[in-house]
Scaffold this active site. Structure first.
Site, PDB file in Angstrom:
ATOM      1  N   TYR A 147      23.075   5.612 102.518  1.00  0.00           N
ATOM      2  CA  TYR A 147      22.568   6.789 102.905  1.00  0.00           C
ATOM      3  C   TYR A 147      22.651   7.227 104.496  1.00  0.00           C
ATOM      4  CZ  TYR A 147      20.448   6.120  98.122  1.00  0.00           C
ATOM      5  OH  TYR A 147      20.448   6.061  96.884  1.00  0.00           O
ATOM      6  N   GLU A 148      22.307   6.227 105.316  1.00  0.00           N
ATOM      7  CA  GLU A 148      22.381   6.403 106.778  1.00  0.00           C
ATOM      8  C   GLU A 148      23.885   6.632 107.157  1.00  0.00           C
ATOM      9  OE1 GLU A 148      18.947   2.889 108.210  1.00  0.00           O
ATOM     10  OE2 GLU A 148      21.381   2.513 108.001  1.00  0.00           O
TER      11      GLU A 148
HETATM   12  C1  LIG Z   1      23.430   1.861  96.229  1.00  0.00           C
HETATM   13  C2  LIG Z   1      24.844   2.259  95.581  1.00  0.00           C
HETATM   14  C3  LIG Z   1      25.024   3.494  95.130  1.00  0.00           C
HETATM   15  C4  LIG Z   1      25.714   1.913  96.863  1.00  0.00           C
HETATM   16  O1  LIG Z   1      27.149   2.316  96.502  1.00  0.00           O
HETATM   17  P1  LIG Z   1      28.125   1.033  96.789  1.00  0.00           P
HETATM   18  O2  LIG Z   1      29.453   1.330  96.151  1.00  0.00           O
HETATM   19  O3  LIG Z   1      27.615  -0.428  96.335  1.00  0.00           O
HETATM   20  O4  LIG Z   1      28.462   1.204  98.237  1.00  0.00           O
HETATM   21  P2  LIG Z   1      29.522   1.144  99.291  1.00  0.00           P
HETATM   22  O5  LIG Z   1      30.483   0.082  98.943  1.00  0.00           O
HETATM   23  O6  LIG Z   1      29.708   2.437  99.163  1.00  0.00           O
HETATM   24  O7  LIG Z   1      29.019   0.550 100.555  1.00  0.00           O
HETATM   25  C5  LIG Z   1      27.816   1.492 101.308  1.00  0.00           C
HETATM   26  C6  LIG Z   1      27.698   0.651 102.671  1.00  0.00           C
HETATM   27  O8  LIG Z   1      26.852  -0.376 102.199  1.00  0.00           O
HETATM   28  C7  LIG Z   1      26.949  -1.538 102.789  1.00  0.00           C
HETATM   29  N1  LIG Z   1      26.609  -2.694 102.226  1.00  0.00           N
HETATM   30  C8  LIG Z   1      27.395  -3.190 100.886  1.00  0.00           C
HETATM   31  N2  LIG Z   1      26.478  -4.141 100.333  1.00  0.00           N
HETATM   32  C9  LIG Z   1      25.356  -4.254 101.363  1.00  0.00           C
HETATM   33  C10 LIG Z   1      24.192  -4.903 101.343  1.00  0.00           C
HETATM   34  N3  LIG Z   1      23.979  -5.804 100.324  1.00  0.00           N
HETATM   35  N4  LIG Z   1      23.267  -4.811 102.283  1.00  0.00           N
HETATM   36  C11 LIG Z   1      23.332  -3.975 103.319  1.00  0.00           C
HETATM   37  N5  LIG Z   1      24.583  -3.248 103.153  1.00  0.00           N
HETATM   38  C12 LIG Z   1      25.389  -3.177 102.248  1.00  0.00           C
HETATM   39  C13 LIG Z   1      28.653  -1.584 102.920  1.00  0.00           C
HETATM   40  O9  LIG Z   1      29.218  -2.471 103.909  1.00  0.00           O
HETATM   41  C14 LIG Z   1      28.976   0.051 103.226  1.00  0.00           C
HETATM   42  O10 LIG Z   1      28.370   0.195 104.853  1.00  0.00           O
HETATM   43  P3  LIG Z   1      29.723  -0.098 105.644  1.00  0.00           P
HETATM   44  O11 LIG Z   1      30.844   0.990 105.141  1.00  0.00           O
HETATM   45  O12 LIG Z   1      29.057   0.486 106.910  1.00  0.00           O
HETATM   46  O13 LIG Z   1      30.238  -1.437 105.572  1.00  0.00           O
HETATM   47  C15 LIG Z   1      25.366   1.217  94.486  1.00  0.00           C
HETATM   48  O14 LIG Z   1      25.409  -0.273  94.959  1.00  0.00           O
HETATM   49  C16 LIG Z   1      24.328   1.177  93.431  1.00  0.00           C
HETATM   50  O15 LIG Z   1      24.125   1.937  92.362  1.00  0.00           O
HETATM   51  N6  LIG Z   1      23.485   0.190  93.372  1.00  0.00           N
HETATM   52  C17 LIG Z   1      22.481  -0.216  92.239  1.00  0.00           C
HETATM   53  C18 LIG Z   1      21.558   0.933  92.072  1.00  0.00           C
HETATM   54  C19 LIG Z   1      21.077   1.708  93.461  1.00  0.00           C
HETATM   55  O16 LIG Z   1      20.698   0.971  94.118  1.00  0.00           O
HETATM   56  N7  LIG Z   1      20.890   2.996  93.368  1.00  0.00           N
HETATM   57  C20 LIG Z   1      20.023   3.657  94.534  1.00  0.00           C
HETATM   58  C21 LIG Z   1      18.823   3.714  94.175  1.00  0.00           C
HETATM   59  S1  LIG Z   1      17.914   4.620  95.607  1.00  0.00           S
END
Ligand SMILES: CC(C)(COP(=O)(O)OP(=O)(O)OC[C@H]1O[C@@H](n2cnc3c(N)ncnc32)[C@H](O)[C@@H]1OP(=O)(O)O)[C@@H](O)C(=O)NCCC(=O)NCCS
Length: 193
Positions: A147-148
């Site tokens: 989100y950031e």
């Molecule tokens: C949250 C969610 C939508 C993120 O989507 P994603 O495809 O996994 O994330 P992305 O690959 O686009 O990565 C986004 C950023 O998070 C970072 N990231 C990945 N894993 C991480 C972790 N465990 N902790 C912190 N940052 C992390 C990535 O490195 C990236 O940042 P960067 O490009 O600066 O390196 C997805 O993981 C998800 O649906 N998770 C389960 C349900 C959930 O949490 N929903 C949100 C509820 S508020």
């Protein structure tokens, strides 16, 4: 690119697809993953039947104050999750958003980033909203980072709102305004507004 040619529903990795009746079966399977359920919602986690999933989506994800898309990969059209604008207040031009990638194999590979870019463009460019907000659990570091990265700012928190595994966590509020989004986008994404 003309703004009317803009591909509103298609990103580089995912597309914003219409929810289909059959999708509920896969959502039901994802609800059996407690890790996913505890990330996506602060409500108590429990497995849900396809019928319950469909009822909940009808109640919360459709109607005049919500727009829900299912996320499908560009590569092979696999269903991997959802993204939703809900609690829309048309008079105030505001909404809340939720996202969930139900297939853990797709976490951390950029699908969430692509989906967030699409839903924000849809919110500001198609729905003409002024503000999009969201809630996220303080322990959901991956979601907060995402989100950031797309421009949401921390706006506050409800302290100690979440109680999990004997520990209390804040429910964090984040938000992004249309102008903040617009200035952060290349002209091909936010051409005219
Ligand atoms: C949250 C969610 C939508 C993120 O989507 P994603 O495809 O996994 O994330 P992305 O690959 O686009 O990565 C986004 C950023 O998070 C970072 N990231 C990945 N894993 C991480 C972790 N465990 N902790 C912190 N940052 C992390 C990535 O490195 C990236 O940042 P960067 O490009 O600066 O390196 C997805 O993981 C998800 O649906 N998770 C389960 C349900 C959930 O949490 N929903 C949100 C509820 S508020």
């Amino acid at each position: 690119m003309s703004e009317l040619n803009l591909s509103l529903f298609r990103g580089q990795l995912v597309r914003l697809a219409a929810p289909q009746p059959d999708d509920a079966k896969l959502f039901s399977r994802w609800s059996e993953n407690a890790v996913y359920m505890r990330l996506v919602d602060t409500d108590y986690a429990r497995p849900m039947s396809a019928e319950v999933v469909a009822e909940r989506e009808k109640a919360h994800g459709s109607g005049p104050n919500a727009v829900t898309f299912h996320l499908r990969t560009i590569k092979d059209d696999s269903l991997i999750g959802f993204v939703s604008l809900h609690s829309i207040e048309w008079n105030n031009q505001t909404a809340l958003m939720s996202i969930g990638i139900g297939e853990p194999d797709y976490w951390g590979k950029g699908y969430g980033l692509d989906a967030m870019r699409l839903i924000l463009r849809y919110a500001f460019y198609e729905l003409n909203l002024h503000r999009v907000g969201l809630h996220v659990s303080a322990y959901n570091t991956r979601a907060i980072r995402l989100y950031e990265k797309v421009g949401f700012k921390h706006e506050g928190s409800i302290r100690d709102f979440i109680f999990r595994d004997g520990q209390r966590y804040d429910d964090i509020f984040m938000g992004i305004l249309r102008d903040e989004w617009r200035v952060s986008q290349p002209p091909s994404i936010a051409p005219l507004i």
